[in-house]
Design a protein around this motif. Structure first.
Motif, PDB file in Angstrom:
ATOM      1  N   VAL A   1     136.031   5.924  68.828  1.00 61.12           N
ATOM      2  CA  VAL A   1     135.001   5.136  68.140  1.00 61.12           C
ATOM      3  C   VAL A   1     135.410   3.656  67.993  1.00 61.12           C
TER       4      VAL A   1
ATOM      5  N   ILE B   1     138.692  20.057  64.460  1.00 64.08           N
ATOM      6  CA  ILE B   1     139.309  19.866  63.132  1.00 64.08           C
ATOM      7  C   ILE B   1     138.418  20.583  62.120  1.00 64.08           C
TER       8      ILE B   1
ATOM      9  N   ASN C   1     140.416  11.435  70.121  1.00 64.77           N
ATOM     10  CA  ASN C   1     139.686  11.924  68.955  1.00 64.77           C
ATOM     11  C   ASN C   1     138.238  11.483  69.061  1.00 64.77           C
TER      12      ASN C   1
ATOM     13  N   GLY D   1     140.082   5.868  63.784  1.00 62.51           N
ATOM     14  CA  GLY D   1     138.953   5.160  64.354  1.00 62.51           C
ATOM     15  C   GLY D   1     138.911   3.677  64.091  1.00 62.51           C
TER      16      GLY D   1
ATOM     17  N   MET E   1     141.046   2.585  55.909  1.00 62.36           N
ATOM     18  CA  MET E   1     141.043   3.999  55.523  1.00 62.36           C
ATOM     19  C   MET E   1     142.515   4.419  55.417  1.00 62.36           C
ATOM     20  N   CYS E   2     142.793   5.421  54.608  1.00 55.67           N
ATOM     21  CA  CYS E   2     144.207   5.789  54.395  1.00 55.67           C
ATOM     22  C   CYS E   2     144.305   7.217  53.897  1.00 55.67           C
ATOM     23  N   GLY E   3     145.495   7.786  54.005  1.00 59.01           N
ATOM     24  CA  GLY E   3     145.759   9.096  53.410  1.00 59.01           C
ATOM     25  C   GLY E   3     146.265   8.918  51.983  1.00 59.01           C
TER      26      GLY E   3
ATOM     27  N   ALA F   1     141.517   7.030  69.310  1.00 55.16           N
ATOM     28  CA  ALA F   1     140.210   7.335  68.691  1.00 55.16           C
ATOM     29  C   ALA F   1     139.146   6.604  69.503  1.00 55.16           C
TER      30      ALA F   1
ATOM     31  N   MET G   1     144.260  15.691  51.275  1.00 52.05           N
ATOM     32  CA  MET G   1     145.126  14.506  51.191  1.00 52.05           C
ATOM     33  C   MET G   1     145.032  13.627  52.438  1.00 52.05           C
ATOM     34  N   ALA G   2     144.271  14.070  53.418  1.00 46.95           N
ATOM     35  CA  ALA G   2     144.165  13.336  54.696  1.00 46.95           C
ATOM     36  C   ALA G   2     143.468  11.990  54.503  1.00 46.95           C
ATOM     37  N   GLY G   3     143.581  11.163  55.530  1.00 44.01           N
ATOM     38  CA  GLY G   3     142.892   9.875  55.531  1.00 44.01           C
ATOM     39  C   GLY G   3     141.576   9.977  56.264  1.00 44.01           C
TER      40      GLY G   3
HETATM   41  C1  FMN Z   1     143.170   4.758  59.107  1.00 44.40           C
HETATM   42  C2  FMN Z   1     142.713   6.145  59.410  1.00 44.40           C
HETATM   43  C3  FMN Z   1     141.635   6.336  60.262  1.00 44.40           C
HETATM   44  C4  FMN Z   1     141.228   7.634  60.598  1.00 44.40           C
HETATM   45  N1  FMN Z   1     140.202   7.799  61.488  1.00 44.40           N
HETATM   46  C5  FMN Z   1     139.863   9.041  61.909  1.00 44.40           C
HETATM   47  C6  FMN Z   1     138.878   9.219  62.934  1.00 44.40           C
HETATM   48  O1  FMN Z   1     138.335   8.259  63.475  1.00 44.40           O
HETATM   49  N2  FMN Z   1     138.551  10.484  63.298  1.00 44.40           N
HETATM   50  C7  FMN Z   1     139.167  11.587  62.724  1.00 44.40           C
HETATM   51  O2  FMN Z   1     138.848  12.726  63.095  1.00 44.40           O
HETATM   52  N3  FMN Z   1     140.124  11.438  61.775  1.00 44.40           N
HETATM   53  C8  FMN Z   1     140.487  10.200  61.370  1.00 44.40           C
HETATM   54  N4  FMN Z   1     141.495  10.047  60.443  1.00 44.40           N
HETATM   55  C9  FMN Z   1     142.206  11.258  59.974  1.00 44.40           C
HETATM   56  C10 FMN Z   1     143.536  11.464  60.746  1.00 44.40           C
HETATM   57  O3  FMN Z   1     143.314  11.651  62.108  1.00 44.40           O
HETATM   58  C11 FMN Z   1     144.422  12.590  60.215  1.00 44.40           C
HETATM   59  O4  FMN Z   1     143.926  13.866  60.478  1.00 44.40           O
HETATM   60  C12 FMN Z   1     144.752  12.522  58.740  1.00 44.40           C
HETATM   61  O5  FMN Z   1     144.735  11.228  58.234  1.00 44.40           O
HETATM   62  C13 FMN Z   1     146.135  13.146  58.496  1.00 44.40           C
HETATM   63  O6  FMN Z   1     146.575  12.934  57.197  1.00 44.40           O
HETATM   64  P1  FMN Z   1     147.695  11.817  56.860  1.00 44.40           P
HETATM   65  O7  FMN Z   1     147.052  10.519  57.093  1.00 44.40           O
HETATM   66  O8  FMN Z   1     148.034  12.095  55.433  1.00 44.40           O
HETATM   67  O9  FMN Z   1     148.879  12.029  57.770  1.00 44.40           O
HETATM   68  C14 FMN Z   1     141.907   8.759  60.057  1.00 44.40           C
HETATM   69  C15 FMN Z   1     142.982   8.541  59.189  1.00 44.40           C
HETATM   70  C16 FMN Z   1     143.399   7.266  58.868  1.00 44.40           C
HETATM   71  C17 FMN Z   1     144.581   7.077  57.962  1.00 44.40           C
END
Ligand code: FMN
Length: 370
Positions: A48, A132, A85, A24, A327-329, A46, A163-165
């Motif tokens: 948003v 999700i 998304n 996003g 934002m970050c993982g 995304a 561990m996701a972001g």
């Molecule tokens: C910078 C960033 C922004 C994100 N923004 C959204 C978002 O707007 N909506 C959402 O459902 N997930 C968001 N996510 C989650 C990702 O879509 C994803 O499912 C998750 O980060 C996967 O894990 P990984 O980053 O370890 O690969 C975001 C992740 C990151 C790193």
């Protein structure tokens, strides 16, 4: 020889079973999404915060709508599949979902909440729906509710682990204490549950794993466990094609493991971010004054929260990292260079294929030895 399997979501067949996670506020727009879809994965915009910050003082709803349509059309004009998304917590969740259906978006991926009425918003379209979830319970609530009201079930489901972001579907203290369940365990539970719904609708409901998938060997491991595909986001930020400012990408390159922290977000969920000046101020409990022209979140009361997440993310997306955050993982510290999407996907697929065929060879040797 076992090779990496295609990801089939109904009639949408992806040669590469990698969905690029929506990111996003201008991180994943049409540039990144197109590059991923060209390589055989699924690129995801995304919805948003796509409008330009300076334009947002005007008719916000129209500007955001136009910006989303424009980004979708840029990918569709190339004849590529595209996902969008949509965050359930957005005030415009319904509007954006309806726009996606009207624009012929292939897939809506809905996170940050339970999209209980989503099928209603896309009725009559062929847009596929992928919620999700972060638990078996979340998956069950969505499936039961959709089946009861609409006789519809998800076209696939993303299982997102700790561990996701971005925003996460776990409690702040679970995340901070490291006690949140592992994505592998949640995936196995959700996969078993999906089996029961597959019997009801007589089709497959692919299960896609997200959060911490970093290498081709991670992909192979998830697929051996039973995942049909993966959703990855963090690694796609440091690609040339990623839509965000270079300063944001640099924050990814500079981040150490200790820089990754969790903050409470006005979205109403914990958010994983890279520490910087702005994050330190939030963590110190400072109230950062703002006016709220956006009213972007249903979940946010601007008089009660101590910062505006839209401002913070818009600033960061423009490269002003002192007035916002990335934002970050959890694996962001492992990233050390910017690459092209083609290089990244080739590396991931090659390694995953090697791991999958290597393990098959080992099985054959084991059988021969006994
Ligand atoms: C910078 C960033 C922004 C994100 N923004 C959204 C978002 O707007 N909506 C959402 O459902 N997930 C968001 N996510 C989650 C990702 O879509 C994803 O499912 C998750 O980060 C996967 O894990 P990984 O980053 O370890 O690969 C975001 C992740 C990151 C790193």
């Amino acid at each position: 020889m076992q090779t990496i399997k295609k990801l089939e979501i109904g009639d949408l067949v992806l040669d590469v079973p990698i969905i690029q996670g929506g990111m996003g506020v201008k991180v994943s727009g049409s540039s990144l999404a197109s590059a991923v879809s060209v390589e055989g994965g699924l690129g995801v915009i995304a919805s948003v915060g796509l409008a330009k910050k300076e334009d947002l003082a005007g008719a916000i709803e129209d500007i955001s709508r136009d910006a989303l349509i424009s980004e979708i059309r840029k990918v569709k004009a190339k004849g590529l599949p595209v996902g969008v998304n949509n965050m359930v917590a957005l005030r415009d969740f319904e509007r954006y979902s309806r726009i996606c259906a009207e624009e012929g978006v292939d897939v809506i991926i809905a996170g940050a909440g339970l999209p209980l009425k989503l099928p209603e918003y896309v009725e009559g379209s062929s847009t596929k729906l992928i919620p999700i979830v972060s638990s078996r319970k979340g998956a069950r609530v969505i499936c039961d509710s959709w089946w009861r009201r609409y006789k519809r079930l998800p076209d696939a489901i993303v299982v997102e682990g700790p561990m996701a972001g971005g925003h996460l579907g776990f409690h702040l203290d679970e995340l901070k204490s490291g006690k949140a369940p592992k994505v592998e365990d949640i995936m196995l539970e959700v996969k078993e549950l999906m089996g029961t719904y597959e019997d009801i609708c007589c089709r497959k409901i692919p299960v896609i794993v997200a959060g911490g998938v970093f290498t081709g060997s991670d992909i192979a491991r998830m697929m051996k466990l039973g995942a049909d595909g993966v959703q990855m986001a963090t690694r796609f930020v440091t690609t040339y094609e990623c839509d965000v400012a270079d300063e944001y990408k640099q924050a990814f390159l500079d981040a150490t493991e200790e820089d990754v922290t969790i903050i409470a977000s006005p979205v109403g969920l914990p958010g994983k971010v890279i520490r910087g000046k702005f994050v330190e101020r939030i963590l110190a409990g400072e109230k950062i004054n703002f006016s709220c022209p956006y009213r972007c979140l249903r979940t946010c009361n601007p008089t009660k929260v101590n910062y505006c997440i839209a401002d913070a993310l818009l600033n960061a997306a423009d490269g002003n990292m002192d007035e916002g955050f990335a934002m970050c993982g959890s694996n962001v510290h492992r990233i050390d260079k910017i690459v092209s999407v083609k290089e990244l996907i080739t590396e991931l697929v090659t390694e995953a294929t090697e791991c999958l065929s290597g393990s098959e060879e080992k099985e054959v040797l084991k059988i021969k030895a006994t």
